[in-house]
Design a protein around this motif. Structure first.
Motif, short mmCIF file in Angstrom:
data_model
loop_
_atom_site.label_atom_id
_atom_site.label_comp_id
_atom_site.label_asym_id
_atom_site.label_seq_id
_atom_site.Cartn_x
_atom_site.Cartn_y
_atom_site.Cartn_z
N LEU A 58 0.83 -1.20 0.00
CA LEU A 58 0.00 0.00 0.00
C LEU A 58 0.86 1.26 0.00
O LEU A 58 0.53 2.26 -0.65
N ALA A 59 1.98 1.21 0.69
CA ALA A 59 2.88 2.36 0.71
C ALA A 59 3.47 2.61 -0.67
O ALA A 59 3.64 3.77 -1.09
N ASP A 60 3.81 1.53 -1.39
CA ASP A 60 4.34 1.69 -2.74
C ASP A 60 3.31 2.37 -3.65
O ASP A 60 3.66 3.19 -4.51
N ILE A 61 2.05 2.01 -3.45
CA ILE A 61 0.99 2.57 -4.31
C ILE A 61 0.64 3.99 -3.89
O ILE A 61 0.18 4.79 -4.70
N GLY A 62 0.86 4.32 -2.62
CA GLY A 62 0.52 5.64 -2.11
C GLY A 62 -0.90 5.73 -1.60
O GLY A 62 -1.52 6.80 -1.67
N ILE A 63 -1.42 4.61 -1.07
CA ILE A 63 -2.79 4.58 -0.55
C ILE A 63 -2.78 4.00 0.86
O ILE A 63 -1.84 3.32 1.27
N GLU A 64 -3.85 4.31 1.61
CA GLU A 64 -4.00 3.81 2.97
C GLU A 64 -4.81 2.51 3.00
O GLU A 64 -4.65 1.70 3.91
N SER A 65 -5.69 2.33 2.02
CA SER A 65 -6.49 1.11 1.94
C SER A 65 -6.81 0.83 0.47
O SER A 65 -6.89 1.74 -0.35
N PHE A 66 -7.01 -0.45 0.16
CA PHE A 66 -7.25 -0.90 -1.21
C PHE A 66 -8.75 -1.04 -1.47
O PHE A 66 -9.49 -1.53 -0.62
N SER A 67 -9.18 -0.63 -2.68
CA SER A 67 -10.59 -0.78 -3.07
C SER A 67 -10.77 -1.75 -4.23
O SER A 67 -11.60 -2.65 -4.17
N SER A 68 -9.98 -1.57 -5.33
CA SER A 68 -10.17 -2.41 -6.50
C SER A 68 -8.98 -2.27 -7.44
O SER A 68 -8.10 -1.43 -7.24
N MET A 69 -8.97 -3.13 -8.49
CA MET A 69 -7.91 -3.07 -9.49
C MET A 69 -8.45 -3.56 -10.83
O MET A 69 -9.43 -4.32 -10.88
N ALA A 70 -7.83 -3.11 -11.92
CA ALA A 70 -8.24 -3.54 -13.26
C ALA A 70 -7.15 -3.12 -14.25
O ALA A 70 -6.37 -2.19 -13.99
N TYR A 71 -7.11 -3.82 -15.38
CA TYR A 71 -6.21 -3.45 -16.46
C TYR A 71 -6.93 -2.54 -17.46
O TYR A 71 -8.16 -2.55 -17.55
N SER A 72 -6.16 -1.76 -18.19
CA SER A 72 -6.71 -0.92 -19.24
C SER A 72 -7.26 -1.78 -20.37
O SER A 72 -7.02 -2.99 -20.43
N VAL A 73 -7.99 -1.16 -21.29
CA VAL A 73 -8.59 -1.89 -22.41
C VAL A 73 -7.54 -2.63 -23.21
O VAL A 73 -7.72 -3.81 -23.56
N ASP A 74 -6.41 -1.98 -23.49
CA ASP A 74 -5.36 -2.62 -24.29
C ASP A 74 -4.43 -3.48 -23.44
O ASP A 74 -3.53 -4.15 -23.97
N GLY A 75 -4.61 -3.49 -22.14
CA GLY A 75 -3.83 -4.34 -21.26
C GLY A 75 -2.44 -3.84 -20.91
O GLY A 75 -1.68 -4.54 -20.24
N THR A 76 -2.09 -2.62 -21.32
CA THR A 76 -0.74 -2.12 -21.09
C THR A 76 -0.56 -1.40 -19.76
O THR A 76 0.56 -1.18 -19.32
N THR A 77 -1.69 -1.03 -19.13
CA THR A 77 -1.62 -0.30 -17.86
C THR A 77 -2.44 -1.02 -16.81
O THR A 77 -3.56 -1.48 -17.08
N PHE A 78 -1.89 -1.12 -15.62
CA PHE A 78 -2.54 -1.76 -14.48
C PHE A 78 -2.96 -0.67 -13.51
O PHE A 78 -2.14 0.12 -13.05
N TYR A 79 -4.27 -0.60 -13.20
CA TYR A 79 -4.79 0.46 -12.33
C TYR A 79 -5.19 -0.10 -10.97
O TYR A 79 -5.79 -1.17 -10.87
N VAL A 80 -4.86 0.68 -9.94
CA VAL A 80 -5.25 0.35 -8.58
C VAL A 80 -6.01 1.53 -7.99
O VAL A 80 -5.59 2.69 -8.12
#
Length: 437
Positions: A367-389
């Motif tokens: 979580l510290a690496d991502i810069g968040i205090e708590s996790f909600s969800s994750m998904a990849y972009s339409v083309d699959g090149t980016t991972f979102y948290v």
């Protein structure tokens, strides 16, 4: 433009202007009944597209005193191929809002309110070019009395002005299995296909005709609907088989094959994800074995072995997702060994990005690496090149902004970080839009 009601469009106008009350007074014989009998109707009010001098949203327009007040409705902004979808709300909500998010700015560009599924949201978003293109297909449960009384089970297509979504009413016995991966839309947008708990099988809905086109009972298999064109693949856990069902041009499903290719110790899972471009399915079984099933050339005929095991002594594996070309997958881990399906399953403490060919770890994100205090969800972009948290940032003046953080799918390096702006309620889940052929 946000849709707030499922039925026909009703203008916001004084009550007296909208209620038509009529009494039955055709003869003196029924005069007594007519005195206490009324019929109330809610007439639709015509609406027009906004033009010069007409404001929508934050813009003001002249109040003329005309009753009912003229209703002007704009059209939605199509979902872009570079966007990600965020859902506001969760289990037990009577309505949910789907937001199209711009990952570069965090802004909400389109908001569509839909009905909930039985458990998880049953929402499929589509990249569009015009407002008339289908933006959202959702299987919904509408309950006029909350958890009491009768319910309407429908599959709705949202596009255009959102006041008139196209509805397909399902049979009263229909119960769309709403876990992720248990329902899908054919790539041409013609059919909604779902594993159905009321049927114990597969139910198909013709979205254009607005009705069920066919169904087949298959006890002991499911609930996954991995679609390649009109070919559906799923699992049969007890018999260790992969299942093949075809959807005919008439929308009628037919079982055409099974292959016993799963290991003897195979156990299934509650959720699954699919790599659209590669036509591969990710299944992280309840014992941690990770399977990537390849359906690009049809039903596998050779034994399918797991690519590895997601077990980790630091905590329990939880959510998982695979990108479009099936080169990368990600698994979340909780801060306890208690199973995440338990009410005391702990909180997500880290995410590990893996190579989808051999489960070699690419990067571990705390979580510290991502810069968040708590996790909600994750998904990849339409083309699959980016991972979102998605998660909550540090609290500032009593408020915690929701942050959408992007990572390069290949390397795991961070490429973006924005605060969500424009969501009315906290976003609880991310969804990758689909590209319709």
């Amino acid at each position: 433009m946000t849709r707030h009601r499922r039925r026909a469009a009703i203008a916001v106008a004084p009550l007296a202007a909208l209620l038509a009350v009529t009494s039955c007074s055709s003869s003196s014989d029924d005069a007594e009944d007519s005195a206490s009998s009324t019929e109330v109707t809610y007439p639709s009010v015509e609406f027009t597209a906004p033009g010069e001098g007409i404001g929508l949203g934050e813009e003001d327009q002249e109040i003329t005193g005309e009753i009912p007040e003229p209703l002007h409705v704009g059209e939605i902004t199509p979902i872009g191929a570079d966007q990600i979808l965020g859902i506001e709300g969760g289990f037990g909500k009577l309505e949910m809002t789907v937001n199209a998010l711009d990952p570069a700015t965090g802004e909400v560009t389109t908001r569509i309110t839909v009905g909930p599924g039985i458990w998880d949201p049953v929402v499929h978003g589509f990249v569009g070019e015009t407002a008339s293109d289908p933006a959202i297909v959702a299987a919904e449960v509408w309950r006029p009395r909350g958890s009491r009384g009768a319910a309407d089970f429908v599959v709705s297509t949202y596009s255009g002005n959102l006041l008139e979504p196209k509805e397909a009413v399902l049979p009263d016995v229909a119960r769309v299995h709403s876990r992720e991966g248990s329902n899908a839309v054919t790539s041409d947008g013609k059919y909604f296909v779902s594993w159905d708990d009321g049927l114990y099988g597969i139910r198909v809905v013709d979205l254009e005709a607005g009705k069920e086109s066919g169904a087949i009972r298959i006890v002991g298999c499911g609930p996954f609907t991995w679609l390649v064109g009109y070919d559906l693949y799923s699992v049969c856990e007890d018999t260790r088989e992969l299942l093949h069902v075809t959807i005919g041009e008439d929308g009628v499903p037919t079982e055409v094959g099974r292959e016993k290719v799963l290991p003897e110790d195979f156990v299934s899972a509650r959720k699954t994800t699919f790599a659209e471009e590669a036509k591969k399915a990710l299944l992280v079984s309840e014992n941690g074995d990770v399977f990537v099933f390849d359906f690009s050339v049809g039903l596998p005929t050779e034994t399918v072995a797991p690519i590895g095991n997601a077990g980790d002594p630091s905590g329990r594996f939880s959510e998982n997702v695979i990108n479009a070309d099936a080169t990368r997958l990600a698994v979340t881990y909780t801060d306890t060994i208690v199973h995440p399906d338990s009410a005391r399953g702990g909180s997500v403490a880290k995410i590990v990005v893996f190579d989808a060919a051999n489960l070699a770890p690419i990067r571990t994100l705390t979580l510290a690496d991502i810069g968040i205090e708590s996790f909600s969800s994750m998904a990849y972009s339409v083309d699959g090149t980016t991972f979102y948290v998605l998660g909550d940032g540090a609290e500032v003046d009593g408020e915690s902004p929701q942050k959408l953080v992007g990572f390069d799918a290949a390397t795991g390096a961070q490429v973006s970080s924005v605060d969500i702006a424009g969501a009315v309620n906290p976003i609880t889940g991310l969804i990758t839009p689909e590209v319709m052929e």
